[in-house]
Motif scaffolding. Sequence first.
Motif, PDB file in Angstrom:
ATOM      1  N   SER B  61      -6.071   0.461  -2.368  1.00  0.00           N
ATOM      2  CA  SER B  61      -6.455  -0.681  -1.527  1.00  0.00           C
ATOM      3  C   SER B  61      -5.785  -0.603  -0.160  1.00  0.00           C
ATOM      4  O   SER B  61      -6.385  -0.992   0.845  1.00  0.00           O
ATOM      5  CB  SER B  61      -6.086  -1.990  -2.210  1.00  0.00           C
ATOM      6  N   GLN B 101     -11.166  -5.522  -2.593  1.00  0.00           N
ATOM      7  CA  GLN B 101     -11.026  -5.575  -4.048  1.00  0.00           C
ATOM      8  C   GLN B 101     -11.420  -6.947  -4.606  1.00  0.00           C
ATOM      9  O   GLN B 101     -11.883  -7.051  -5.730  1.00  0.00           O
ATOM     10  CB  GLN B 101      -9.585  -5.237  -4.434  1.00  0.00           C
ATOM     11  N   ASP B 177     -13.945  -1.204  -2.505  1.00  0.00           N
ATOM     12  CA  ASP B 177     -12.753  -1.184  -3.346  1.00  0.00           C
ATOM     13  C   ASP B 177     -13.123  -1.782  -4.697  1.00  0.00           C
ATOM     14  O   ASP B 177     -13.305  -2.992  -4.821  1.00  0.00           O
ATOM     15  CB  ASP B 177     -11.637  -1.983  -2.663  1.00  0.00           C
ATOM     16  N   GLU B 178     -13.255  -0.944  -5.686  1.00  0.00           N
ATOM     17  CA  GLU B 178     -13.660  -1.337  -7.033  1.00  0.00           C
ATOM     18  C   GLU B 178     -14.918  -2.210  -7.032  1.00  0.00           C
ATOM     19  O   GLU B 178     -14.909  -3.329  -7.519  1.00  0.00           O
ATOM     20  CB  GLU B 178     -12.508  -2.064  -7.745  1.00  0.00           C
TER      21      GLU B 178
END
Lengths: 277, 331
Positions: B61, B101, B177-178
């Motif tokens: 991140s 995220q 991010d994810e």
Amino acid sequence: MTVTETRVAGSGFVLALRDCAVMTRRGMLRLGRVPDELAFNLVQPILFVLLFSYVFGGAIPLPGGGPFREYVVVAVFAHSLAFMGVGTGTGLAVDMSRGLIDRFRALPMAHVAVPVGRANAELLRALLVTGVLAIVGLLVGWRAHLGLLSTLAGFGLLLLFAYAMAWVGVTIGLSVRNPEVAGTAGLLWVLPLGFVSNGFVPISSMPEWLQPVAAWNPVTAVVTATRTLFGNPLGLAADPRFWPLAHPVQAAVIWSLGLIAVFVPLALLAFRSARSR
Amino acid sequence: MNLGVTNSSPGLHRERETHGGIQVEGLTKRYGGVHALDGLDLNAPEGQVLGLLGPNGAGKSTLVRILATLLKPDSGRASVCGFDVIRDPQAVRRSVGVAGQYAAVDEYLTARENLNIFGQLARMGKRAARSRAEELIERFDLGHAADRPARTYSGGMRRRLDLAVALIAGPRCLFLDEPTTGLDPRARVEVWAVLGDLVRQGTTALVTTQYLEEADQFADLITVIDHGREIATGKPAELKDRVGGDHLDLAVRRAADLPAAVSALAAAGLPDPKPDPGTLCVTAVLPGGTSRMAEVLRKLDGAGVEVADITVRRPTLDDVFFALTGKADDR
Ligand SMILES: Nc1ncnc2c1ncn2[C@@H]1O[C@H](COP(=O)(O)OP(=O)(O)OP(=O)(O)O)[C@@H](O)[C@H]1O
Ligand SMILES: [Mg+2]
């Protein structure tokens, strides 16, 4: 889906203005989506008008004469608008803490649009609150006596002051990032600002050392100026010892513009330093 | 501040800047005593998906935030779509889409309003933003809720809206991010399909994920990082080969056949076959994968080994992940 060049072109300034307009629209859309917030903005001042008019109104003889209700309604206007700045700060701090601000920062937009949009939307909120309060005021017997132009000038002054208070709130909201802290920090300075003024009591009734503080308080200037423009009783305000009391309208305008001039750059600075965290 | 200045010659610099994709060199970022990034290098070629893997706290991140111009690195340099993130953040912002995220959308606005407003703030024309918003609402299956404030959405719906917002302006580089965390299988497939469409049109994507099969399936290239450093990069198949390639499990009928089976496998080029007399099995790494199977079968047949069962097991990215990030602790 196609990746085409769909971006608008223009000078930096024009694009920044466009960003401000988009952010203002966002703020206005939100206004209607948080009805409890708006309701709270209205309930407290309405309660104040009713309390001061019916509970205290009969007991407190107004120094200098005139109907107490007309005297007190304008003070509630100014108070409510000053206190709205606290909510402005809290709301922005919520945005900050939820990561939404990162979204804005990763965009090619003019960053100044974030605080500007917020402050502009707050101005609309101030307009709604002032409108509702004026109606309640009229219902309990408040009147403006000096004609349309003067009355409009009075409301204009109140809104200018509200805009200044919104910028103070925006700066606090961008500086602290935590909604609870923003709320406390806001109250911490709005409470004395609201009450060390001639809103509800004449300055001459205060201790000697406090009198200059109250006289130079922006709320005092706004309240006195608005009372003057509405032709409402001044309650012994015209104290020649203090310049703002002798020239309330000028003082109120200078105060509001001065606060805006100071807090717009401060808000931007707060936004910038929050970024590098 | 001496940010992002490396010793490379100016000529090399200029050449790099005309290059698309994402390049990261010697990036460091410290938080107090924690080295979130510790000299990270990576490279995502233009028009490819780079899967970024790493255990919790590896620095994924932090990297995404630096690339998205949200955070300044302590040293090192990074360029995105040919622009330096430190010297030209505004150009980077014009070229990228970011989904952090945690979903960051305006809770009080509807999906449609969020998309329109963020599209306009990404400097799209009003009409272009609107038609693109409709497209994405359709694509991410948000039609039924497009006019409800986002605060009434489920976690997965919010996530989908967040991704749609990241894609609104048709970015040339994407940082996700994810992106599939918290999504149901159908939505995950859709996210990867949308990403695939964009990448086919030349978008470069850096995607972190904890779902290794997904990375295996959809990433062109994988970089594994740990403790803020790159520890392995390659195509998914290459990384698997690095932990030994495919495995062969051979079961024989008679214990007496075990030595013959071991020598047959060795003759077929499998290094160090391991017999297990208890289960009558031989296990070996199969270099080159299934293409060597014909040879294996010929040798077994020639040695007269009676085969009960034979299976080829591919190592998973999980094997890679454990092998690589386990070793990283020795540093
Ligand atoms: N704002 C911060 N302050 C202090 N330390 C931080 C901060 N942000 C990240 N870190 C530290 O930096 C390291 C890398 O964090 P990062 O969030 O980049 O990891 P990650 O790879 O994204 O992990 P995850 O898979 O859990 O999301 C961690 O050790 C983390 O504790
Ligand atoms: Mg992370």
